[in-house]
Design an enzyme around this catalytic site. Structure first.
Site, short mmCIF file in Angstrom:
data_model
loop_
_atom_site.label_atom_id
_atom_site.label_comp_id
_atom_site.label_asym_id
_atom_site.label_seq_id
_atom_site.Cartn_x
_atom_site.Cartn_y
_atom_site.Cartn_z
N GLU A 46 68.77 67.25 0.49
CA GLU A 46 67.90 67.61 -0.35
C GLU A 46 67.96 69.02 -0.17
O GLU A 46 68.59 69.72 -1.15
CB GLU A 46 66.49 66.95 0.05
CG GLU A 46 66.27 65.76 -0.11
CD GLU A 46 64.80 65.09 -0.09
OE1 GLU A 46 63.97 65.60 -0.82
OE2 GLU A 46 64.60 64.21 0.56
N GLU B 294 58.59 66.43 9.60
CA GLU B 294 58.06 65.96 8.33
C GLU B 294 56.95 64.87 8.44
O GLU B 294 56.17 64.65 7.67
CB GLU B 294 59.41 65.18 7.59
CG GLU B 294 59.09 64.40 6.33
CD GLU B 294 60.20 64.10 5.60
OE1 GLU B 294 60.17 63.91 4.29
OE2 GLU B 294 61.34 63.60 6.46
#
Length: 926
Positions: free
Chosen positions: A510, A779
């Site tokens: 990403e 995260e």
């Protein structure tokens, strides 16, 4: 006091020094010391290749006796330093009666590309006493218009010889391009204007032009590509010269995202450069990229890809290829393409990425055929290698953020990103190498393929930490080891994810500018780093990425190209500009983004019915313990969308007010009230959530965004407290709810509960990850545990800054530093000492100078030291058990010139303070 004592001592020392200096100096004792820290626009200091022909000017007043505030200023601007201060030919503001010392608009003659501009400022203090003129400052504009470029885009068609990557994507071969040119006279001045469709490195006559990492950076390439200006005067000489440029795919021509997205999967990387030279005799020469250049793909960098890594074959090294002596007869002619008007070429708006910190290996874990080097800090950048090798062998370099319990690399969370570098040795001996056109997120480096007869040494591997070239903007420390580790994790998360754009994560497939992550972490980032220019630049990319219907993409730059939006994510376009404005005081950030804000609010309205949102949403992303097991959590998407609809309308109304747009202010205030009323009617009854799942976040949104009628707020607060109690006094919030938790509990007076949540040790909590060994923010609240291992989901970044949003509250409430007026013109210093802390300290660089707050509890006495910068005032709240016990600088407090009592309440005293350094003490027990 024991914390940050050096900060206060140095402040006092500086003050004492300047008092002494001003007394002893006989040169001009009637003139005040000059202004300091002069900058233009978003904090640029004497920039080269500047982007804006209409800059603003800012400065700080010096910390000296006699300078409390500013009553007037004068700015002079000229085309030569010899014209200053008496004969400015571009602008003379004349003496302006104003306390404003920041963000003052240039109002002189129009400035043009390449122009070098010089300026000075003087100020008058509160007694109308003048200062010396400041040292002369300067800035030089870059090429502002596409028409300034005579060069052409050049390169080789590399798709045909590209190799297949991990997802069958084409990886373009890096290119080496060169040009030999002749100059007939001695050089007085030389500027290199350069950019790439890709990423580049440039050298002239065998010397590196800069230490920039992967310039020009990442922008919406179909709208804008940034250009860089370098001063290369000292690299060029009369006679023959050679310029050489390496270019790789970077973000422009490489794959991005887990879905194999591209900006261009067919266009080969290219460079655009224009070298403009002025000779000592006044003549000029221009060397441009065109079809006379030669190039090859047969250099040592065989593959370079952001996700998959870099391969370097030393057999193909080309010694001296950027010098005159190199023979390029076997190189190919380049293809050349004209600059068009469809893609805007603009000077870079913020600082480039640099190699900022070097970490040493702390431990080596030996395997049968490999060695693992532990840097003991999750970081972003590349390894610096000094490794013994046999000729022809291949060194394989792998990366991981953590090790599995059996000592193997945990790379599941890298997903399709191979994140592996290779070095092929051309001779026996110690190789020295560092990858150039890739970056990795890692703590551990595994080497295999080195000389097996050698024993691995810690000096084989160092970690080169790379991020956008900003400076620290503040500091925070406390008496609690884990809270200090949390602060460290926040800072390292910022470093790791501010790689030219604000990324979600730095290691997997990403590394994109997710807008929701950005909007929740933005305020905290501004306490820890000087990132105004960073955010202003990215907000330009947000504007350029906005859809025609007003929607804002999930990620910016929008490489996904899917036309989709999300509430709470797209609202970055209203939240970040307002937060920046409130912390800087610069109206310019609102002026730039106001139209975008209005379009986004209109998109909210278009995707709602009767003011209730039907917008798609990632919702309270990664909320712990979701009932449905969904990453989007349990809070109603419609509730979230409607709440952010109201919030964005309110922020747009506030922006209109600041900009003096009264009618539009009234329109958006009315819209906010209509949405808030609809929100309460649809989702609440008597302050309690109805018809949808009641979550902590549903109450937090309602209270933080002021969406409930006054008579129902108190019950909503009690319902929130019940939800927290049901969770055993733990949070149950994801990306959107977590930043609001501390704010709402603070405003409701539940400071003890907020301290409890902050200092919780068990899941879910901030300290839970620290107890599992985290050195960055994760995260997920449960990305890993020592008892259960790694979260089974591959979407499991161990460097993801969103939950670091708590840092804002640590600065603003634990140490108490917050703005009461935009830009910290009026400062609040209102610390809240609570157990288990016994001390905490913070410093913050505001537009007016450094503010500091440091407190300690000792022997049932609060000691509070405060620094208030010149040209501001501060409201200082001192908690105390006995207001009569208050002392200032070891004297009983009395109203005076610099300190005035505002309010004396049972448990706190509020004082208005003028600039200076103060030591307070008062009776106080935890």
């Amino acid at each position: 006091m024991i914390l940050h004592k050096s900060v206060f001592k140095s402040y006092i020392y500086v003050l004492t020094y300047f008092v002494f200096f001003s007394v002893m100096s006989c040169e001009n004792s009637s003139v005040l010391q000059e202004a300091k820290h002069l900058t233009i626009s978003e904090g640029f200091k004497n920039p080269l290749g500047f982007y804006d022909a209409k800059p603003t000017f800012s400065w700080e007043l010096p910390v000296v006796e006699g300078v409390i505030s500013q009553s007037a200023y004068q700015i002079v601007v000229a085309s030569s330093p010899d014209l200053l201060p008496n004969n400015p030919d571009l602008w003379d503001s004349n003496k302006q009666s104003s306390s404003q010392s920041v963000w003052i608009n240039y109002e002189g003659k129009p400035l043009v590309s390449r122009q070098k501009v010089f300026w000075q400022v003087k100020y008058w203090n509160q007694d109308d006493k003048a200062s010396n003129w400041s040292p002369v400052q300067n800035f030089e504009l870059g090429l502002l218009n596409n028409s300034d470029w005579k060069a052409k885009w050049i390169g080789l068609p590399t798709k045909e010889e590209g190799v297949l990557g991990s997802q069958d994507n084409i990886i373009h071969r890096p290119q080496y391009l060169r040009k030999v040119f002749e100059l007939s006279n001695d050089v007085a001045n030389a500027r290199l204007y350069i950019t790439a469709k890709g990423v580049f490195d440039v050298a002239i006559n065998g010397e590196d032009v800069s230490d920039d990492v992967m310039p020009p950076g990442y922008t919406p390439y179909k709208k804008r590509i940034e250009t860089i200006t370098y001063d290369v005067t000292d690299l060029i000489e009369s006679g023959q010269n050679t310029i050489g440029v390496e270019v790789a795919a970077g973000w422009h021509s490489g794959r991005l995202g887990w879905m194999k997205s591209y900006w261009s999967d067919t266009e080969s990387p290219k460079i655009l450069c224009q070298l403009e030279v002025t000779m000592k005799d006044g003549s000029k020469a221009s060397i441009i990229s065109d079809d006379t250049w030669k190039a090859t793909t047969q250099g040592p960098i065989r593959i370079s890809e952001i996700y998959d890594g870099e391969t370097y074959d030393a057999h193909l090294e080309m010694p001296h290829w950027t010098t005159n002596s190199f023979d390029d007869k076997n190189w190919k002619a380049v293809q050349a393409f004209p600059v068009t008007s469809t893609i805007k070429l603009e000077p870079k708006r913020h600082t480039t990425v640099k190699s900022k910190i070097v970490l040493e290996s702390k431990e080596i874990i030996l395997k049968a055929d490999a060695a693992i080097f532990d840097l003991q800090q999750n970081m972003v950048g590349v390894p610096l290698l000094k490794v013994p090798m046999k000729m022809g062998d291949t060194l394989k370099i792998r990366f991981a953020e953590m090790l599995s319990p059996d000592g193997t690399f945990y790379t599941d969370n890298y997903r399709s990103a191979q994140s592996t570098d290779y070095y092929i040795a051309a001779k026996e001996g110690t190789i020295e190498w560092m990858p150039k056109f890739t970056f990795h997120g890692f703590r551990y480096v595994e080497l295999s393929g080195f000389d097996a007869s050698k024993t691995p040494s810690k000096n084989w591997v160092k970690g080169v930490v790379q991020y956008s070239n900003f400076n620290e903007n503040g500091s925070f420390t406390s008496s609690h080891e884990k809270l200090n580790q949390l602060q460290s994790n926040i800072v390292w998360g910022l470093r790791g994810n501010f790689f030219d754009i604000p990324t979600d994560c730095p290691q997997r497939d990403e590394r994109m500018g997710w807008t929701g992550d950005a909007q929740v972490f933005g305020p905290t980032s501004m306490f820890n780093a000087d990132v105004y220019k960073f955010w202003a630049s990215w907000m330009q990319s947000v504007r350029e990425s906005q859809y025609d219907n007003g929607g804002i993409p999930f990620v910016v730059p929008d490489v996904l190209h899917n036309g989709k939006v999300s509430s709470g994510w797209g609202d970055v376009c209203t939240i970040i500009p307002w937060k920046i404005y409130y912390r800087t005081g610069d109206v310019g950030i609102l002026e730039e983004n106001y139209d975008m804000m209005k379009k986004w609010v209109a998109h909210h309205q278009a995707t709602s019915k009767d003011f209730i949102s039907h917008m798609n949403s990632f919702a309270d992303w990664l909320q712990p313990y979701p009932e449905n097991g969904n990453n989007k959590g349990d809070t109603s998407h419609s509730l979230i969308g409607t709440a952010f609809f109201a919030h964005s309308a309110k922020l747009t109304a506030k922006t209109a007010e600041v900009l003096g747009k009264k009618e539009e202010q009234a329109t958006y205030e009315a819209l906010y009230k209509s949405v808030a009323k609809a929100f309460e009617n649809a989702f609440f009854k008597n302050g309690k959530v109805k018809d949808v799942t009641a979550t902590q976040t549903s109450y937090l949104l309602a209270l933080a965004f002021d969406l409930l009628s006054e008579e129902n707020k108190e019950n909503a607060k009690q319902q929130l407290l019940e939800k927290i109690s049901e969770a055993d006094n733990h949070l149950r919030t994801g990306f959107l709810g977590t930043p609001l938790l501390s704010e709402v509990l603070d405003e409701t007076g539940e400071i003890d509960l907020m301290y409890k949540l902050l200092f919780n040790e068990t899941y879910p909590s901030w300290f839970y990850s620290i107890n599992q060994g985290a050195t960055t923010i994760w995260e997920r609240w449960n990305s890993y545990s020592k008892a259960e291992g790694f979260n089974p989901m591959k979407m499991n970044s161990l460097n993801h800054y969103a939950y670091g949003a708590i840092g804002e509250w640590m600065y603003e409430r634990i140490t108490g530093i917050a703005p009461l007026q935009a830009g910290y013109k009026i400062i609040s210093i209102a610390p809240i000492p609570k157990a288990p802390l016994t001390s905490a300290s913070a410093t913050l660089n505001t537009p007016y100078g450094e503010v500091a707050s440091s407190w300690e509890i000792k022997n049932e006495t609060l000691f509070l030291e405060v620094v208030v910068p010149p040209n501001t005032t501060a409201e200082i709240e001192i908690p105390t058990d006995n207001s009569e016990s208050l002392k200032v600088d070891n004297e009983n407090f009395t109203n005076g010139k610099n300190l005035k009592l505002i309010k004396n309440e049972k448990r706190k005293i509020k004082i208005l303070a003028q600039p200076g350094t103060y030591e307070f003490q008062a009776k106080y027990s935890l």
